[in-house]
Design an enzyme around this catalytic site. Structure first.
Site, short mmCIF file in Angstrom:
data_model
loop_
_atom_site.label_atom_id
_atom_site.label_comp_id
_atom_site.label_asym_id
_atom_site.label_seq_id
_atom_site.Cartn_x
_atom_site.Cartn_y
_atom_site.Cartn_z
N ASP A 55 0.85 -1.17 0.00
CA ASP A 55 0.00 0.00 0.00
C ASP A 55 0.90 1.25 0.00
OD1 ASP A 55 -2.86 0.87 0.45
OD2 ASP A 55 -1.87 1.92 2.10
N GLU A 84 1.33 0.15 -4.90
CA GLU A 84 0.80 1.40 -5.42
C GLU A 84 1.96 2.38 -5.55
OE1 GLU A 84 -3.61 1.97 -3.56
OE2 GLU A 84 -1.96 2.28 -2.18
#
Ligand code: CA
Length: 652
Positions: A338, A369
């Site tokens: 993340d 990400e």
């Protein structure tokens, strides 16, 4: 030393002198044997550390407090003789800032809500045959990731999952569930086996803080991007969060069952921040594990109040130790990071190298990400999409360029993409097909760095997005045939793109959250997979299934190598049509010697001419399984259905 002042602590923690003096590479965390257990904590700024012992994970009395001994480089240890399995503990860490009672950052198990750590004999948490459990062999050509929250997977009473397992890890251990238990429409793991994805990506399953494990779950829901303990599983997904060993065992049972079904397990890991300032890291070494602004306050590159300082040596070690622990102890097959843009490039490459050293470790997926959630104080090269050339070829990123090119930007609901006829939208589609290896916008080293997708847990589901572009006030429950065709086209594009395909759970049955773009704490009823819909949109599920299998039958499409992306030949067609051809690689076992793909995002039939040779129609805009049946030969020209991807193969 003084760590009271945040400004001086920043200077101290960023100094080479501190790194040299206190970079500790000995063991940390609980070290259990039946004869006795060592506890080890790194707390260089502590004046005193003691351990508090409890019989239970919550309530009851402290049954003893023992001082720990200071060792080299800021480590503190104690040896507890005898079999301590099941004993709960906390540390009291006294710094110049005062005393804090905290859990162990390296805890392997914990009581309810993760407050008290637990000493656990991990072998006693192994399900039968766990020693024989291994990661399935999933070559790049077969890879396709399906993302789901444990809760969403089986919360629906129609899932056929017994009530006591609904929303739990153990729902994944049921391989034969069907809609309402009627035996017809597969649900859960049964559905996944049918669909043909290779990896299940689980949204946060480490211990998170936004769900109170001690209270009934019915009225609580959260995705869990709010870590409290990084090295143990979330309790609310277990059948008993009060006994620390239960969540550990049930998590392993889940992994084992997914492996037995032939799929890998990817964990969504959120080292980039913690839920609260009061947490196990800040409790042991205040300020050390988090980036600070010039005034010493916590910087907020995560948008969640703090950001993890991956560049500080012991923070980097903590992250790497934790990932390796999950890979070894829980046999995890991949890690999804993340806000990966909050980590420095060096940490990620180092982690890749460490994973590679494990048996079969090179096959463990790493991707994330490639962005941040706010203004960061990371003053190193960030692991983001601008720095792909510095990252290992086997560290991937979610490609928002591919996502937005296909179905439109995700911040404005009304923005169309290629499948909704965005003027000029075709330009980016070719780039996406070649995993941006042949574009100047991004500079991946190879397709292996690109995750091709159109929907994930964030933002609108694909179905909702398509409906929001089509209608001012959509009825999301309508079976809209144009949106459905656009959905098939979107799938037809990203499942024929190079790079690793990825999808949000339920995309394959037109999942809707009724236009809710951020459902992280919406009711479970909105978030959960609606398994009736899997039956209602059976045709769409089959469309995804056919494409996934077709992709696997032409291995060069899933290749991670740059020269394979370079081998794609694009045709010059009337815009907005896109067409391309890729020959099979020598001896790669492909079912066809060459693949021909056309995308038509218009509402009209289009006729295109074919290259020399005898082509067979493998997939059109309605059926992606034509290649499994009697093959239709096309010579000269082919007609493309409105809103369609058309795939042809050459026999020899
Ligand atoms: Ca929790």
């Amino acid at each position: 030393m003084s760590a009271i002042n945040p400004v001086t602590s920043k200077a101290l923690f960023e100094s080479d002198a501190f790194a040299q003096q206190y970079s500790y590479d000995g063991p940390l965390g609980p070290d259990y044997t039946p004869q006795g257990t060592y506890l080890r904590l790194w707390a260089p700024t502590a004046l005193r550390v003691s351990v508090n012992l409890y019989r239970r994970g919550d309530g009851g009395f402290c049954i003893g407090t023992l001082p720990m001994e200071r060792r080299e480089k800021g480590a503190w240890t104690i040896y507890l003789p005898g079999d301590k399995h099941g004993l709960y503990y906390t540390f009291t860490v006294q710094t110049e800032d005062g005393a804090r009672e905290t859990g162990d950052p390296y805890a392997r198990a914990a009581g309810v809500n993760g407050i008290r750590s637990m000493i656990v004999d991990l072998r006693r948490t192994d399900p039968p045959d766990w020693a024989e459990d291994c990661r399935p062999d999933l070559p790049p050509s077969r890879r396709a990731i399906w993302e789901v929250s444990v809760r969403d997977f089986s919360q629906d009473p129609a899932s056929g999952v017994p009530r006591r397992f609904q929303g739990k890890y153990l729902a994944f251990t049921l391989g034969t569930t069907t809609l309402d238990g009627r035996g017809a429409c597969p649900t859960g793991l049964n559905h996944l086996r049918w669909l043909g994805v290779s990896h299940v990506q689980l949204m946060p399953v480490f211990d998170f803080g936004s769900v109170d494990e001690a209270k009934p779950l019915r009225r609580q829901y959260n995705w869990g991007y709010d870590p409290t303990n990084y090295n143990l599983p979330e309790g609310s997904y277990s059948t008993d969060p009060f006994h620390g060993e239960v969540r550990v065992r049930e998590f392993k049972q889940m992994v084992q069952a997914i492996h037995q079904a032939g799929m890998g397990v990817v964990m969504d890991v959120v080292y980039n921040h913690t839920y609260r300032y009061e947490n196990v890291l800040n409790g042991t070494v205040p300020y050390y594990f988090f980036r600070q602004n010039e005034d010493g306050s916590f910087s907020n590159g995560s948008g969640c109040g703090n950001e993890f300082a991956s560049e500080r040596p012991m923070a980097r070690r903590f992250l790497i130790d934790s990932v390796l622990y999950w890979a070894r102890e829980y046999h995890i097959d991949g890690f999804r990071f993340d806000l990966m843009g909050l980590y420095d490039v060096d940490t990620m490459n180092l982690l890749r190298a460490e994973l590679d050293k494990l048996p079969g470790g090179e096959e463990i997926l790493m991707y994330g990400e490639p962005w941040q959630g706010g203004q960061s104080q990371l003053h190193r090269y960030e692991a983001n999409k601008n720095n792909l050339s510095m990252l290992s070829e086997r560290i991937g990123v979610f490609c928002d360029d591919t996502r937005d090119a296909i179905k439109g930007g995700c911040f404005d609901a009304r923005t169309p993409g290629y499948v909704q006829g965005k003027p000029g939208g075709f330009w980016d589609i070719g780039a996406a097909v070649a995993a941006w290896c042949r574009s100047d916008r991004l500079s991946p080293r190879a397709p292996s760095q690109i995750i091709s997708y159109v929907s994930a847990h964030d933002n609108f589901t694909l179905w909702d997005k398509l409906m929001l572009v089509r209608y001012k006030k959509p009825d999301f429950m309508t079976n809209d045939t144009i949106a459905l065709a656009q959905n098939r086209l979107a799938a037809g594009i990203y499942l024929t793109c190079m790079g690793t395909p990825f999808m949000q759970a339920g995309e394959e049955f037109a999942r809707t959250k009724k236009g809710q773009g951020n459902s992280y704490r919406s009711p479970a009823s909105l978030n959960q997979l609606d398994w009736k819909r899997a039956s209602q949109y059976r045709g769409l599920v089959d469309y995804y299934r056919g494409l996934l299998a077709l992709r696997a039958a032409f291995p060069r499409l899933g290749s991670g190598n740059r020269e394979d992306a370079d081998a794609i030949r694009f045709f010059s067609l009337e815009p907005p049509l896109v067409g391309w051809q890729l020959d099979a690689a020598e001896g790669d076992g492909a079912c066809w010697s060459s693949l021909l793909v056309f995308y038509n995002p218009t509402e009209n039939y289009k006729s295109v001419s074919l290259p020399e040779g005898e082509w067979r129609l493998l997939s059109d805009g309605i059926s992606s399984s034509l290649w499994r049946g009697e093959l239709v030969t096309r010579n000269g020209r082919v007609s493309l259905l409105p809103y369609s991807a058309t795939i042809l193969g050459r026999w020899n």
